[in-house]
Write an enzyme that holds these catalytic residues in place. Structure first.
Site: not given
Ligand code: NAD
Length: 556
Positions: A308, A274
């Site tokens: 999002c 997502e």
């Molecule tokens: P992010 O990608 O920075 O982090 C998301 C999660 O991934 C965090 O828990 C982070 O610690 C973890 N992470 C980071 N590196 C990783 C790796 N190498 N392996 C596994 N996990 C890892 O995103 P964010 O800043 O926390 O959230 C914002 C983003 O999320 C925006 O792009 C937003 O659009 C998206 N989002 C999407 C939805 C959806 O349903 N489509 C919902 C909410 C947020």
């Protein structure tokens, strides 16, 4: 003063850390410690984005601890799979009651750690989770029931097929900070009710909310090892992806999603992704401007634009363009920005200076390239470290970063369009395809446009609220992701489908087994005509040619 968390079942906190465990606070079992005593380098400090105040220091899970959590979850899942669906539903019902009882405390915790107004946390996170629990409670039994699979082919009529759905085992969930409660909760409930265990790695920015979710689930009767939280930054998420989980549900940015998918591919770990969005809002020439402008502001600024599904770009028919901008500008002046714990506040802080900088850069870029700033466009440092004024930009063009890249901040960039064809092209001109909205009084025209938009969801005359419809699937086209959460499709991601086939005539060898020859070929050709020839004459001829097929001799 900082707080260190010692919730029961919080594995990673069992290491000795020399903390002054002087006072127990609140639901999540926070212990007050003095700042000077915190020395663990492998720890995160979670802060209130409105004030910068440190809320807690939490030790990060080591890779070994992540692996141990997953192994514990695997063992717990074996027992949970045997628990009847009715008993699992009873646990979810209890969770629902506890959450409803504690909803104000949970809303305040979300506000403290993620910044959004507590009232908004109640409406867009807690109510949504209560409803999602209700969906699982109402639908799990039917969803998990074995179902017959009738066969049309005459040759297969002697068989009885059934479809059943089995849990994967351990579902790894990696979640972001912007909906720190609802995103992991909805996924966790779907995983648990279908018989899975869960190991959740929440965002490093909002771990306390995840631990509160864990507390509520455990209090409702979820066995401690069946649902665990592992705390830490990206590497802890990466360790979870590399662990023995059976499926991963990842929510986050496209960049991290690609890294996670690449890593999962190494061992063919199934994933749901997502990811980000750049959702267009399309305002047609017949839209009700009073309602549409209020919708645009909520869609662009709620949760400080960090949603999002938020309105990331807005296209307004040229006939409505200037009145739309004037009305938005006038309404923005009435919005109240501040600390989300103040119940009069409508827009809280952004989560982190990092996020603020992205927004600032995109707004500056747009203005340098000719966009007109009608409101905001600046930090509100007098309110705290992470506040950005709700911003209205007019005359943006499609090539600007603010119309192509995810902004994730309180900005409404608006551009005019001339006709439906133009706006459909503009809306689809994006690497993202999470959702879109069309605003019109003409339902048929709106539906016709919706049918041509490449996005996982299109809403007419509303936006974002699809996330709160428990039955509606959530997920995107293009770079916005793979797979779906929420609703029946979300339950479907938590199970593997098994087909079981029972032959009702086990004493008879099958006609398609060995014993080939020219006669067999002739009979098979006739049988194919019997089933698939276009004319009745050819079918009858085929039936005659195939006679004896089911009684043929000379088989091996
Ligand atoms: P992010 O990608 O920075 O982090 C998301 C999660 O991934 C965090 O828990 C982070 O610690 C973890 N992470 C980071 N590196 C990783 C790796 N190498 N392996 C596994 N996990 C890892 O995103 P964010 O800043 O926390 O959230 C914002 C983003 O999320 C925006 O792009 C937003 O659009 C998206 N989002 C999407 C939805 C959806 O349903 N489509 C919902 C909410 C947020």
């Amino acid at each position: 003063m900082l707080l260190v968390l010692t919730a029961p079942g919080f594995r990673v906190n069992r290491r000795p850390n020399g903390l002054d465990e002087s006072k127990q606070l609140g639901n999540v079992g926070l212990l007050m410690v003095t700042e000077a005593k915190i020395v663990d380098p492998a720890a995160i400090v979670t802060t209130n984005p409105a004030t910068g105040e440190a809320l807690a220091e939490l030790p990060c899970a080591t890779p070994d601890e992540v692996r141990a959590s997953v192994l514990g979850a695997k063992a717990a899942q074996l027992a949970w799979q045997k628990v009847s669906v009715g008993e699992r539903i009873a646990v979810l019902r209890k969770f629902q009651q506890l959450l409803n009882r504690d909803r104000d405390d949970v809303a305040r915790l979300i506000s403290r750690e993620a910044g959004k107004p507590a009232a908004e946390a109640l409406a867009t996170e807690i109510l949504v989770v209560l409803d999602a629990a209700g969906f699982c409670i109402r639908n799990a039994r039917r969803f998990l029931r074995e179902r017959p699979l009738p066969h049309a082919n005459l040759a297969m009529k002697t068989k009885r097929g059934t479809l059943s759905r089995e849990p994967y085992g351990v579902i790894g969930i990696v979640s972001p900070w912007n909906y720190p409660f609802s995103i992991p909760a909805i996924e966790t409930l779907a995983a648990l009710v279908t018989g899975n265990a869960v190991v959740l790695k929440p965002s490093e920015l909002t771990p306390l909310v995840a631990l509160e979710l864990q507390r509520l689930l455990h209090a409702a009767g979820v066995p401690p090892d069946l649902m665990q939280v592992v705390i830490g930054e990206g590497p802890v998420g990466a360790a979870l992806v590399d662990s023995a989980i059976d499926k991963l549900i990842f929510t986050g940015s496209v960049a991290t999603g690609k890294r996670v998918a690449a890593s999962a591919a190494q061992r063919l770990l199934p994933v749901v992704l997502e990811l980000g969005g750049k959702d267009p809002m399309i305002v047609l020439d017949d839209a009700d401007l009073e309602v549409t402008t209020s919708g645009a502001l909520w869609g662009a600024f709620m949760n400080a634009g960090q949603t999002c599904l938020s309105v990331e770009r807005c296209y307004v028919h040229r006939r409505q363009y200037e009145p739309f901008l004037a009305m938005c500008r006038e309404k923005i002046a009435r919005l109240r920005v501040g600390n989300g714990l103040n119940s009069e506040v409508e827009i809280g802080p952004m989560i982190h200076p990092r996020q603020l900088k992205i927004v600032e850069d995109q707004v500056n870029d747009a203005m340098q390239r000719g966009a007109r700033l009608l409101a905001g466009g600046k930090r509100l440092t007098e309110l705290g470290p992470n506040f950005y004024a709700p911003t209205l930009l007019a005359d943006v063009t499609q090539d600007m970063r603010i119309m192509q890249e995810e902004t994730f901040g309180p900005v409404l960039p608006v551009a005019p369009f001339d006709n439906d064809e133009d706006v459909i092209r503009l809306a689809n001109d994006s690497e993202f395809g999470l959702a879109a909205s069309v605003w019109t009084r003409d339902r048929r025209r709106g539906e016709a446009i919706a049918a041509r938009i490449k996005a996982g969801t299109v809403m007419l005359n509303d936006m974002v609220s699809c996330f709160g419809i428990a039955e509606a699937p959530h997920g995107g086209f293009k770079h916005s992701g793979i797979g779906r959460t929420h609703g029946e499709l979300g339950l479907g991601e938590m199970v593997q489908t098994k087909y079981v086939d029972v032959d009702r005539m086990p004493g008879i060898a099958k006609v398609w087994w060995f014993g080939y020859g020219s006669q067999y070929r002739e009979q098979m050709g006739g049988f194919a005509d019997l089933l698939f020839a276009q004319s009745w004459a050819a079918k009858i001829k085929g039936a005659m040619r195939s006679s004896g097929l089911f009684r043929r001799s000379g088989r091996v």
